[in-house]
Design a protein around this motif. Structure first.
Motif, PDB file in Angstrom:
ATOM      1  N   LEU A  47       0.852  -1.183   0.000  1.00 17.43           N
ATOM      2  CA  LEU A  47       0.000   0.000   0.000  1.00 17.43           C
ATOM      3  C   LEU A  47       0.887   1.232   0.000  1.00 17.43           C
ATOM      4  O   LEU A  47       1.745   1.379   0.865  1.00 17.43           O
ATOM      5  CB  LEU A  47      -0.917  -0.005   1.235  1.00 17.43           C
ATOM      6  N   GLU A  48       0.697   2.081  -0.996  1.00 16.57           N
ATOM      7  CA  GLU A  48       1.452   3.331  -1.101  1.00 16.57           C
ATOM      8  C   GLU A  48       0.476   4.493  -1.091  1.00 16.57           C
ATOM      9  O   GLU A  48      -0.673   4.358  -1.507  1.00 16.57           O
ATOM     10  CB  GLU A  48       2.275   3.361  -2.400  1.00 16.57           C
ATOM     11  N   MET A  49       0.955   5.652  -0.612  1.00 20.22           N
ATOM     12  CA  MET A  49       0.120   6.849  -0.626  1.00 20.22           C
ATOM     13  C   MET A  49       0.932   8.037  -1.094  1.00 20.22           C
ATOM     14  O   MET A  49       2.159   7.974  -1.119  1.00 20.22           O
ATOM     15  CB  MET A  49      -0.506   7.100   0.730  1.00 20.22           C
ATOM     16  N   ASP A  50       0.259   9.111  -1.460  1.00 19.89           N
ATOM     17  CA  ASP A  50       0.964  10.256  -2.025  1.00 19.89           C
ATOM     18  C   ASP A  50       1.770  11.030  -0.983  1.00 19.89           C
ATOM     19  O   ASP A  50       2.709  11.720  -1.340  1.00 19.89           O
ATOM     20  CB  ASP A  50       0.006  11.172  -2.788  1.00 19.89           C
ATOM     21  N   GLN A  51       1.437  10.925   0.286  1.00 17.25           N
ATOM     22  CA  GLN A  51       2.235  11.527   1.356  1.00 17.25           C
ATOM     23  C   GLN A  51       1.885  10.865   2.677  1.00 17.25           C
ATOM     24  O   GLN A  51       0.921  10.112   2.748  1.00 17.25           O
ATOM     25  CB  GLN A  51       2.011  13.044   1.418  1.00 17.25           C
ATOM     26  N   ALA A  52       2.666  11.142   3.706  1.00 20.42           N
ATOM     27  CA  ALA A  52       2.440  10.508   5.005  1.00 20.42           C
ATOM     28  C   ALA A  52       1.734  11.425   5.989  1.00 20.42           C
ATOM     29  O   ALA A  52       1.111  10.969   6.938  1.00 20.42           O
ATOM     30  CB  ALA A  52       3.768  10.042   5.604  1.00 20.42           C
ATOM     31  N   VAL A  53       1.817  12.751   5.763  1.00 20.68           N
ATOM     32  CA  VAL A  53       1.183  13.721   6.658  1.00 20.68           C
ATOM     33  C   VAL A  53       0.287  14.627   5.814  1.00 20.68           C
ATOM     34  O   VAL A  53       0.717  15.159   4.787  1.00 20.68           O
ATOM     35  CB  VAL A  53       2.241  14.565   7.409  1.00 20.68           C
ATOM     36  N   TYR A  54      -0.965  14.776   6.256  1.00 17.88           N
ATOM     37  CA  TYR A  54      -1.946  15.602   5.550  1.00 17.88           C
ATOM     38  C   TYR A  54      -2.434  16.689   6.496  1.00 17.88           C
ATOM     39  O   TYR A  54      -2.411  16.519   7.716  1.00 17.88           O
ATOM     40  CB  TYR A  54      -3.139  14.749   5.102  1.00 17.88           C
ATOM     41  N   THR A  55      -2.902  17.798   5.912  1.00 19.44           N
ATOM     42  CA  THR A  55      -3.440  18.887   6.720  1.00 19.44           C
ATOM     43  C   THR A  55      -4.857  19.202   6.266  1.00 19.44           C
ATOM     44  O   THR A  55      -5.086  19.480   5.086  1.00 19.44           O
ATOM     45  CB  THR A  55      -2.562  20.154   6.603  1.00 19.44           C
ATOM     46  N   ASN A  56      -5.780  19.116   7.201  1.00 24.23           N
ATOM     47  CA  ASN A  56      -7.150  19.553   6.972  1.00 24.23           C
ATOM     48  C   ASN A  56      -7.258  21.005   7.411  1.00 24.23           C
ATOM     49  O   ASN A  56      -6.703  21.386   8.447  1.00 24.23           O
ATOM     50  CB  ASN A  56      -8.141  18.699   7.760  1.00 24.23           C
ATOM     51  N   GLN A  57      -7.956  21.806   6.632  1.00 28.38           N
ATOM     52  CA  GLN A  57      -8.150  23.218   6.974  1.00 28.38           C
ATOM     53  C   GLN A  57      -9.599  23.425   7.399  1.00 28.38           C
ATOM     54  O   GLN A  57     -10.511  23.243   6.597  1.00 28.38           O
ATOM     55  CB  GLN A  57      -7.816  24.098   5.760  1.00 28.38           C
ATOM     56  N   PRO A  58      -9.825  23.792   8.678  1.00 31.81           N
ATOM     57  CA  PRO A  58     -11.208  24.013   9.107  1.00 31.81           C
ATOM     58  C   PRO A  58     -11.749  25.331   8.546  1.00 31.81           C
ATOM     59  O   PRO A  58     -10.974  26.201   8.122  1.00 31.81           O
ATOM     60  CB  PRO A  58     -11.085  24.073  10.637  1.00 31.81           C
ATOM     61  N   ALA A  59     -13.054  25.475   8.554  1.00 39.89           N
ATOM     62  CA  ALA A  59     -13.664  26.744   8.166  1.00 39.89           C
ATOM     63  C   ALA A  59     -13.310  27.792   9.218  1.00 39.89           C
ATOM     64  O   ALA A  59     -13.212  27.486  10.409  1.00 39.89           O
ATOM     65  CB  ALA A  59     -15.174  26.583   8.061  1.00 39.89           C
ATOM     66  N   GLN A  88      -4.462   9.944  -1.666  1.00 38.85           N
ATOM     67  CA  GLN A  88      -4.471   9.045  -2.815  1.00 38.85           C
ATOM     68  C   GLN A  88      -3.672   7.799  -2.467  1.00 38.85           C
ATOM     69  O   GLN A  88      -2.535   7.901  -2.007  1.00 38.85           O
ATOM     70  CB  GLN A  88      -3.877   9.735  -4.036  1.00 38.85           C
ATOM     71  N   PHE A  89      -4.277   6.629  -2.708  1.00 38.02           N
ATOM     72  CA  PHE A  89      -3.664   5.349  -2.357  1.00 38.02           C
ATOM     73  C   PHE A  89      -3.536   4.458  -3.583  1.00 38.02           C
ATOM     74  O   PHE A  89      -4.369   4.496  -4.481  1.00 38.02           O
ATOM     75  CB  PHE A  89      -4.507   4.613  -1.306  1.00 38.02           C
ATOM     76  N   ILE A  90      -2.489   3.647  -3.585  1.00 37.00           N
ATOM     77  CA  ILE A  90      -2.317   2.590  -4.587  1.00 37.00           C
ATOM     78  C   ILE A  90      -2.108   1.293  -3.821  1.00 37.00           C
ATOM     79  O   ILE A  90      -1.132   1.140  -3.080  1.00 37.00           O
ATOM     80  CB  ILE A  90      -1.119   2.853  -5.515  1.00 37.00           C
ATOM     81  N   PHE A  91      -3.056   0.381  -3.987  1.00 34.79           N
ATOM     82  CA  PHE A  91      -2.992  -0.943  -3.364  1.00 34.79           C
ATOM     83  C   PHE A  91      -2.598  -1.930  -4.456  1.00 34.79           C
ATOM     84  O   PHE A  91      -3.315  -2.096  -5.445  1.00 34.79           O
ATOM     85  CB  PHE A  91      -4.354  -1.293  -2.763  1.00 34.79           C
ATOM     86  N   ALA A  92      -1.417  -2.546  -4.313  1.00 28.36           N
ATOM     87  CA  ALA A  92      -0.894  -3.466  -5.335  1.00 28.36           C
ATOM     88  C   ALA A  92      -0.836  -4.885  -4.779  1.00 28.36           C
ATOM     89  O   ALA A  92      -0.428  -5.098  -3.641  1.00 28.36           O
ATOM     90  CB  ALA A  92       0.494  -3.025  -5.782  1.00 28.36           C
ATOM     91  N   VAL A  93      -1.255  -5.848  -5.598  1.00 29.52           N
ATOM     92  CA  VAL A  93      -1.211  -7.269  -5.244  1.00 29.52           C
ATOM     93  C   VAL A  93      -0.412  -7.971  -6.324  1.00 29.52           C
ATOM     94  O   VAL A  93      -0.734  -7.871  -7.508  1.00 29.52           O
ATOM     95  CB  VAL A  93      -2.626  -7.868  -5.148  1.00 29.52           C
ATOM     96  N   THR A  94       0.658  -8.673  -5.915  1.00 28.18           N
ATOM     97  CA  THR A  94       1.568  -9.327  -6.854  1.00 28.18           C
ATOM     98  C   THR A  94       1.629 -10.821  -6.575  1.00 28.18           C
ATOM     99  O   THR A  94       1.695 -11.230  -5.421  1.00 28.18           O
ATOM    100  CB  THR A  94       2.998  -8.734  -6.720  1.00 28.18           C
ATOM    101  N   ASN A  95       1.638 -11.614  -7.639  1.00 26.88           N
ATOM    102  CA  ASN A  95       1.787 -13.069  -7.515  1.00 26.88           C
ATOM    103  C   ASN A  95       3.261 -13.412  -7.678  1.00 26.88           C
ATOM    104  O   ASN A  95       3.802 -13.349  -8.776  1.00 26.88           O
ATOM    105  CB  ASN A  95       0.953 -13.792  -8.580  1.00 26.88           C
ATOM    106  N   GLN A  96       3.908 -13.781  -6.589  1.00 26.35           N
ATOM    107  CA  GLN A  96       5.313 -14.176  -6.646  1.00 26.35           C
ATOM    108  C   GLN A  96       5.469 -15.690  -6.583  1.00 26.35           C
ATOM    109  O   GLN A  96       6.554 -16.198  -6.348  1.00 26.35           O
ATOM    110  CB  GLN A  96       6.096 -13.498  -5.514  1.00 26.35           C
ATOM    111  N   TYR A  97       4.360 -16.400  -6.809  1.00 26.96           N
ATOM    112  CA  TYR A  97       4.391 -17.853  -6.842  1.00 26.96           C
ATOM    113  C   TYR A  97       4.628 -18.305  -8.275  1.00 26.96           C
ATOM    114  O   TYR A  97       4.460 -17.531  -9.213  1.00 26.96           O
ATOM    115  CB  TYR A  97       3.064 -18.418  -6.298  1.00 26.96           C
ATOM    116  N   LYS A  98       5.025 -19.553  -8.475  1.00 28.36           N
ATOM    117  CA  LYS A  98       5.363 -20.047  -9.806  1.00 28.36           C
ATOM    118  C   LYS A  98       4.171 -20.543 -10.610  1.00 28.36           C
ATOM    119  O   LYS A  98       4.331 -21.044 -11.709  1.00 28.36           O
ATOM    120  CB  LYS A  98       6.408 -21.164  -9.709  1.00 28.36           C
ATOM    121  N   SER A  99       2.967 -20.411 -10.071  1.00 24.97           N
ATOM    122  CA  SER A  99       1.776 -20.826 -10.805  1.00 24.97           C
ATOM    123  C   SER A  99       0.714 -19.733 -10.676  1.00 24.97           C
ATOM    124  O   SER A  99       0.764 -18.910  -9.764  1.00 24.97           O
ATOM    125  CB  SER A  99       1.249 -22.158 -10.280  1.00 24.97           C
TER     126      SER A  99
END
Length: 194
Positions: A47-59, A88-99
């Protein structure tokens, strides 16, 4: 005597046949790997994201400083709208098995991403508000192949309140059946200025 030999041969044939038929249910070695492979073996999720710390701005209301020495200051104040950060997130699933590995789903939803607070409560999920087709879906990953899921989440809870603090992000495939869950986790921080 002939009848006894015939019964003995039939029993031996039955034992051999049972061994051949049921032998596939027992793990064996094929190309140095167990077959059938252990459920979930060789599947790597990240799981990757565009940054690790985000800032919300209240009204808020912003009033510019007066630049004259003559009271009363007649400058207007402005309402600054709430701005909720989008992760923004990228969830990647990889098959590292031989079948090849197949994944089956009971609906059109194949993954989800949850935001979990420090008490373990799921405060928001990517799937919140989505309607998925109620038809079974599936995909197969060949050896070395990967699938990526992109998701954007507003950093607010299910009631629309902006998040503030440290949160665990939990991404997983929504597979059906007894397979172990394919999952990945990360952590993010969300700040909310006073």
């Amino acid at each position: 005597m002939k009848e006894r030999n015939r019964n003995s041969s039939a029993r031996q044939f039955g034992v051999v046949l049972a061994w051949l038929c049921c032998g596939a249910a027992f793990p064996m070695q094929v190309n140095g790997q167990g077959y059938p492979p252990p459920v979930g073996a060789g599947i790597v999720a990240s799981l990757e994201m565009d940054q690790a710390v985000y800032t919300n701005q209240p009204a808020m209301v912003w009033c510019p400083p007066c630049v004259t020495n003559v009271p009363p200051c007649m400058l207007p104040c402005y309402l600054v709208e709430q701005q909720t950060a989008i992760a923004q997130f990228i969830f990647a699933v990889t098959n590292q098995y031989k079948s090849p590995r197949a994944f089956e789903f009971s609906s059109g939803q194949q993954f989800d991403i949850e935001i979990i607070d420090q008490t373990g409560l799921v405060v928001a999920a990517w799937s919140d508000g989505y309607v998925f087709p109620q038809a079974q879906t599936s995909f197969t990953l060949d050896p070395g192949q990967a699938v990526m899921f992109n998701a954007k989440l507003a950093l607010q809870d299910r009631e629309g309140k902006q998040l503030n603090g440290v949160y665990d992000i939990y991404a997983f495939l929504t597979t059906s059946g007894p397979q172990p869950r394919v999952e990945a986790t990360r952590q993010i921080a969300v700040t909310l200025p006073p």
